[in-house]
Design a protein around this motif. Structure first.
Motif, PDB file in Angstrom:
ATOM      1  N   GLU A 190       0.833  -1.214   0.000  1.00  0.00           N
ATOM      2  CA  GLU A 190       0.000   0.000   0.000  1.00  0.00           C
ATOM      3  C   GLU A 190       0.862   1.257   0.000  1.00  0.00           C
ATOM      4  O   GLU A 190       0.579   2.211  -0.702  1.00  0.00           O
ATOM      5  CB  GLU A 190      -0.923   0.042   1.242  1.00  0.00           C
ATOM      6  CG  GLU A 190      -1.998  -1.029   1.272  1.00  0.00           C
ATOM      7  CD  GLU A 190      -1.438  -2.430   1.531  1.00  0.00           C
ATOM      8  OE1 GLU A 190      -0.522  -2.556   2.359  1.00  0.00           O
ATOM      9  OE2 GLU A 190      -1.900  -3.395   0.876  1.00  0.00           O
ATOM     10  N   GLU A 191       1.929   1.252   0.800  1.00  0.00           N
ATOM     11  CA  GLU A 191       2.739   2.478   0.862  1.00  0.00           C
ATOM     12  C   GLU A 191       3.765   2.540  -0.264  1.00  0.00           C
ATOM     13  O   GLU A 191       4.501   3.504  -0.375  1.00  0.00           O
ATOM     14  CB  GLU A 191       3.433   2.605   2.232  1.00  0.00           C
ATOM     15  CG  GLU A 191       4.425   1.500   2.517  1.00  0.00           C
ATOM     16  CD  GLU A 191       4.898   1.483   3.966  1.00  0.00           C
ATOM     17  OE1 GLU A 191       4.555   2.390   4.706  1.00  0.00           O
ATOM     18  OE2 GLU A 191       5.619   0.532   4.325  1.00  0.00           O
ATOM     19  N   THR A 192       3.794   1.491  -1.097  1.00  0.00           N
ATOM     20  CA  THR A 192       4.786   1.451  -2.164  1.00  0.00           C
ATOM     21  C   THR A 192       4.172   1.718  -3.539  1.00  0.00           C
ATOM     22  O   THR A 192       4.617   2.615  -4.260  1.00  0.00           O
ATOM     23  CB  THR A 192       5.479   0.068  -2.176  1.00  0.00           C
ATOM     24  OG1 THR A 192       5.991  -0.194  -0.884  1.00  0.00           O
ATOM     25  CG2 THR A 192       6.600   0.016  -3.191  1.00  0.00           C
ATOM     26  N   LYS A 193       3.149   0.943  -3.872  1.00  0.00           N
ATOM     27  CA  LYS A 193       2.609   1.016  -5.237  1.00  0.00           C
ATOM     28  C   LYS A 193       2.052   2.401  -5.543  1.00  0.00           C
ATOM     29  O   LYS A 193       1.342   2.992  -4.723  1.00  0.00           O
ATOM     30  CB  LYS A 193       1.530  -0.039  -5.432  1.00  0.00           C
ATOM     31  CG  LYS A 193       2.130  -1.435  -5.570  1.00  0.00           C
ATOM     32  CD  LYS A 193       1.089  -2.461  -5.891  1.00  0.00           C
ATOM     33  CE  LYS A 193       1.721  -3.846  -5.884  1.00  0.00           C
ATOM     34  NZ  LYS A 193       0.753  -4.902  -6.084  1.00  0.00           N
ATOM     35  N   GLY A 194       2.395   2.883  -6.720  1.00  0.00           N
ATOM     36  CA  GLY A 194       1.876   4.174  -7.170  1.00  0.00           C
ATOM     37  C   GLY A 194       2.692   5.351  -6.662  1.00  0.00           C
ATOM     38  O   GLY A 194       2.483   6.477  -7.074  1.00  0.00           O
ATOM     39  N   ASN A 195       3.639   5.077  -5.761  1.00  0.00           N
ATOM     40  CA  ASN A 195       4.409   6.196  -5.199  1.00  0.00           C
ATOM     41  C   ASN A 195       5.737   6.406  -5.913  1.00  0.00           C
ATOM     42  O   ASN A 195       6.272   5.505  -6.537  1.00  0.00           O
ATOM     43  CB  ASN A 195       4.650   5.968  -3.713  1.00  0.00           C
ATOM     44  CG  ASN A 195       3.384   6.203  -2.927  1.00  0.00           C
ATOM     45  OD1 ASN A 195       2.613   7.113  -3.238  1.00  0.00           O
ATOM     46  ND2 ASN A 195       3.135   5.359  -1.952  1.00  0.00           N
ATOM     47  N   PHE A 196       6.236   7.597  -5.743  1.00  0.00           N
ATOM     48  CA  PHE A 196       7.501   7.992  -6.348  1.00  0.00           C
ATOM     49  C   PHE A 196       8.625   7.223  -5.650  1.00  0.00           C
ATOM     50  O   PHE A 196       8.669   7.176  -4.406  1.00  0.00           O
ATOM     51  CB  PHE A 196       7.650   9.496  -6.133  1.00  0.00           C
ATOM     52  CG  PHE A 196       8.807  10.124  -6.847  1.00  0.00           C
ATOM     53  CD1 PHE A 196       9.152   9.735  -8.134  1.00  0.00           C
ATOM     54  CD2 PHE A 196       9.541  11.128  -6.241  1.00  0.00           C
ATOM     55  CE1 PHE A 196      10.213  10.333  -8.789  1.00  0.00           C
ATOM     56  CE2 PHE A 196      10.606  11.730  -6.890  1.00  0.00           C
ATOM     57  CZ  PHE A 196      10.933  11.321  -8.175  1.00  0.00           C
ATOM     58  N   LEU A 197       9.506   6.628  -6.452  1.00  0.00           N
ATOM     59  CA  LEU A 197      10.560   5.772  -5.881  1.00  0.00           C
ATOM     60  C   LEU A 197      11.356   6.483  -4.785  1.00  0.00           C
ATOM     61  O   LEU A 197      11.603   5.929  -3.719  1.00  0.00           O
ATOM     62  CB  LEU A 197      11.498   5.313  -7.009  1.00  0.00           C
ATOM     63  CG  LEU A 197      12.694   4.476  -6.581  1.00  0.00           C
ATOM     64  CD1 LEU A 197      12.260   3.083  -6.164  1.00  0.00           C
ATOM     65  CD2 LEU A 197      13.725   4.367  -7.692  1.00  0.00           C
ATOM     66  N   TYR A 198      11.749   7.723  -5.050  1.00  0.00           N
ATOM     67  CA  TYR A 198      12.613   8.420  -4.092  1.00  0.00           C
ATOM     68  C   TYR A 198      11.889   8.791  -2.801  1.00  0.00           C
ATOM     69  O   TYR A 198      12.509   9.147  -1.813  1.00  0.00           O
ATOM     70  CB  TYR A 198      13.203   9.690  -4.716  1.00  0.00           C
ATOM     71  CG  TYR A 198      13.975   9.436  -5.982  1.00  0.00           C
ATOM     72  CD1 TYR A 198      14.663   8.241  -6.185  1.00  0.00           C
ATOM     73  CD2 TYR A 198      14.005  10.389  -6.995  1.00  0.00           C
ATOM     74  CE1 TYR A 198      15.357   8.013  -7.356  1.00  0.00           C
ATOM     75  CE2 TYR A 198      14.709  10.166  -8.167  1.00  0.00           C
ATOM     76  CZ  TYR A 198      15.379   8.973  -8.342  1.00  0.00           C
ATOM     77  OH  TYR A 198      16.067   8.751  -9.493  1.00  0.00           O
ATOM     78  N   ALA A 199      10.539   8.723  -2.841  1.00  0.00           N
ATOM     79  CA  ALA A 199       9.791   9.098  -1.636  1.00  0.00           C
ATOM     80  C   ALA A 199       9.480   7.874  -0.775  1.00  0.00           C
ATOM     81  O   ALA A 199       9.009   8.007   0.341  1.00  0.00           O
ATOM     82  CB  ALA A 199       8.496   9.790  -2.044  1.00  0.00           C
ATOM     83  N   LEU A 200       9.785   6.681  -1.282  1.00  0.00           N
ATOM     84  CA  LEU A 200       9.445   5.458  -0.542  1.00  0.00           C
ATOM     85  C   LEU A 200      10.242   5.344   0.746  1.00  0.00           C
ATOM     86  O   LEU A 200      11.417   5.707   0.780  1.00  0.00           O
ATOM     87  CB  LEU A 200       9.775   4.216  -1.379  1.00  0.00           C
ATOM     88  CG  LEU A 200       9.009   3.991  -2.667  1.00  0.00           C
ATOM     89  CD1 LEU A 200       9.458   2.679  -3.285  1.00  0.00           C
ATOM     90  CD2 LEU A 200       7.515   3.967  -2.413  1.00  0.00           C
ATOM     91  N   GLY A 201       9.598   4.786   1.781  1.00  0.00           N
ATOM     92  CA  GLY A 201      10.286   4.469   3.049  1.00  0.00           C
ATOM     93  C   GLY A 201      11.185   5.590   3.533  1.00  0.00           C
ATOM     94  O   GLY A 201      12.395   5.387   3.640  1.00  0.00           O
ATOM     95  N   ASP A 202      10.624   6.762   3.783  1.00  0.00           N
ATOM     96  CA  ASP A 202      11.382   7.920   4.284  1.00  0.00           C
ATOM     97  C   ASP A 202      12.544   8.281   3.372  1.00  0.00           C
ATOM     98  O   ASP A 202      13.630   8.623   3.846  1.00  0.00           O
ATOM     99  CB  ASP A 202      11.921   7.641   5.699  1.00  0.00           C
ATOM    100  CG  ASP A 202      10.806   7.606   6.718  1.00  0.00           C
ATOM    101  OD1 ASP A 202       9.762   8.235   6.451  1.00  0.00           O
ATOM    102  OD2 ASP A 202      10.963   6.930   7.758  1.00  0.00           O
ATOM    103  N   GLY A 203      12.345   8.139   2.101  1.00  0.00           N
ATOM    104  CA  GLY A 203      13.388   8.541   1.139  1.00  0.00           C
ATOM    105  C   GLY A 203      14.569   7.600   1.103  1.00  0.00           C
ATOM    106  O   GLY A 203      15.663   7.983   0.695  1.00  0.00           O
TER     107      GLY A 203
END
Ligand SMILES: Nc1ncnc2c1ncn2[C@@H]1O[C@H](COP(=O)(O)OP(=O)(O)OP(=O)(O)O)[C@@H](O)[C@H]1O
Ligand SMILES: [Mg+2]
Length: 511
Positions: free
Chosen positions: A214-227
């Motif tokens: 949920e917190e991964t799909k559709g999100n910007f790679l560099y913004a994942l998991g606190d950058g």
């Protein structure tokens, strides 16, 4: 082709093209005659128009009936004006629906927001397109196009439904196929779009980096998991290198991740593009090689550690032999020599036994000394490399009975202790191997030097090293010692014998 309309092909000319007889009629004719004539002309004109209209209508009906695509024409207020036979079937329309707003009906297909889409299409004069499904789940592409009159006035819309079910199923199957491959790979994988947003990732990715789909799909790679993926080297690869070369492999990135800590990653990325075109995607494979690298480093360090512990062990045994066994032997010899002073008390047999014991004691002392020197050659300090080699070759010849030629240069440079020890151990190991493995009766040791290096060559005329033999600690240790000094080791071997050659750089100690 049969022409059902006799007027077709010989369509009457339009009124504007025909000679305008009435307008050139002389003014002196009576009014009634003129009116009659004008009425006749008008009537003719109307009849021609009617014929023309009916032809057009027939053409249109035939055209509409022969279109094998569901098409519905709507007025501005969404009233159904005309539809093709297939639209009747697909949308479940009946002839009395003509004139009724389509939104009042319950067509077979869900047409969400139709009103606003139609309004938008009319307002922007643009085509609108969306994918819709009928009640059975069959897919269509709905296109809404503004309906333009001949004077370019928008007077409604034309809805077209293209059957895309087969295409959709194929795409879905391909998608599932790709997803199952991504899931099967036992290594973290991420699929990104061209703007580096995550389209999908596999279970290994979520598990490894402690993130949820949920917190991964559709999100910007560099913004994942606190950058945690905002890594300069990765940015460089994805944004600069990848667009120009479509793939990179084996790129090492060291990064401190917030949860899993510092890891060494091997990144492989590849642009993937559907066969029919479409926006390119990026498949990013991440391999955590932290543990592997550590193991490789440990493996590399192993020979050095082995050599060091072997040297340490030899030193310990040598010390033990010298300090303990050697001292005991010295005490024994002393006791025996005390007895020797009292030898007159002994009979002939006793004196012979005492003499024998004295000889044995001195022989054992000599052997102990030799063994401890071989284990840890103090001779290297006392007599230098040259003297130590002479002493060792000498004792080796006595012990083994092999004939050894030792060729030394007139002078040897004074080398630092590690280099002396390496040279000594190399000759020692190579001669021991000759004796243990080669079957040769002779060996040759040649030491030479130039300004910058000393070269040691030990050769025999034995059976040679069998090609399938793994290196033991002897040869591995030799290589390690030579490498540590920045030297070079070459071992050549065939059925005519073996030659071990080492070149060691020397830094001559100024005395
Ligand atoms: N001069 C030689 N002639 C024939 N075979 C040799 C010779 N030197 C080495 N070998 C072969 O190469 C192998 C590896 O040699 P290495 O010195 O590394 O180990 P080792 O002598 O078997 O054991 P270690 O030296 O550790 O006591 C030997 O077991 C032997 O089969
Ligand atoms: Mg050996």
């Amino acid at each position: 082709m049969e022409n059902p309309d006799p007027t077709k092909g010989a369509r009457p000319q339009s009124a504007s093209k025909r000679p305008q007889a009435a307008t050139h009629r002389p003014r002196n004719k009576s009014l009634s005659v003129a009116s009659n004539e004008e009425l006749t002309t008008l009537n003719e004109e109307l009849q021609n128009r009617n014929t023309e209209l009916s032809t057009l209508n027939n053409d249109l009906n035939n055209l509409v009936n022969s279109i094998n695509v569901p098409v519905v024409m709507l007025s501005r207020d969404l009233g159904i004006r005309r539809y093709t036979p297939l639209a009747e079937k697909v949308l479940n329309l009946i002839p009395t629906d003509i004139g009724r707003p389509i939104t009042d009906l319950k067509p077979n297909i869900d047409l969400p927001n139709l009103e606003s889409l139609v309004a938008e299409s009319i307002e922007t004069m643009n085509l609108k397109e969306l994918e819709v499904q009928d009640r059975r789940g069959h897919w269509y592409s709905l296109r809404i196009r503004p309906y333009k009159t001949s004077d370019n006035v928008i007077d409604g819309t034309v809805l077209t439904l293209m059957d895309i079910d087969a295409l959709k199923t194929e795409v879905n199957e391909l998608h599932l196929y790709a997803e199952s491959i991504v899931e099967t790979v036992r290594q973290p994988l991420v699929v990104l779009d061209a703007n580096l947003h995550v389209i999908t990732a596999n279970a290994f990715f979520f598990e490894k980096f402690h993130v949820t789909p949920e917190e991964t799909k559709g999100n910007f790679l560099y913004a994942l998991g606190d950058g945690q993926w905002n890594i300069p080297a990765l940015r460089e690869l994805l944004e600069r290198i990848l667009p120009s070369q479509t793939a990179f492999e084996g790129f090492e990135v060291k990064h401190k991740f917030p949860v899993i800590g510092e890891r060494l990653m091997l990144l492989n990325a590849r642009q993937i593009r559907a066969r029919g075109g479409g926006a390119p995607l990026i498949l990013l494979a991440i391999e955590d090689i932290t543990e592997r690298k550590k193991a490789e480093e440990a493996m590399r360090a192993l020979p050095r550690q082995l050599v060091e512990s072997q040297e340490e062990e030899r030193r310990r045994i040598a010390r033990e032999l010298h300090d303990s066994t050697g001292q005991t032997m010295a005490a024994l010899a002393l006791n025996l020599s005390v007895l020797d002073g009292k030898a007159s008390c002994l009979d002939g047999k006793g004196r012979a036994a005492l003499n024998d014991s004295l000889k044995l004691a001195s022989q054992v002392s000599e052997e102990l000394r030799n063994i401890s020197y071989v284990l840890h050659p103090p001779a290297l300090d006392e007599m230098g490399l040259e003297g130590a080699l002479r002493w060792y070759v000498d004792s080796f010849v006595k012990r083994t009975g092999l004939r050894v030629d030792l060729v030394l240069p007139s002078t040897l440079p004074c080398m630092p202790e590690p280099a002396r020890l390496t040279a000594f151990r190399l000759v020692q190991e190579a001669l021991t191997n000759t004796q243990r493995h080669s079957g040769s009766k002779t060996a040759k040791v040649v030491v030479s030097r130039d300004d910058s290096a000393i070269s040691l060559e030990v050769s025999d005329e034995g059976s040679g090293i069998a090609p399938d033999r793994a290196l033991g600690l002897g040869l591995l240790g030799m290589r390690e010692r030579v490498n540590q000094l920045g030297g070079r080791l070459d071992i050549t071997s065939d059925d005519g014998g073996t030659k071990v050659k080492a070149v060691l750089p020397i830094s001559i100690e100024k005395s």
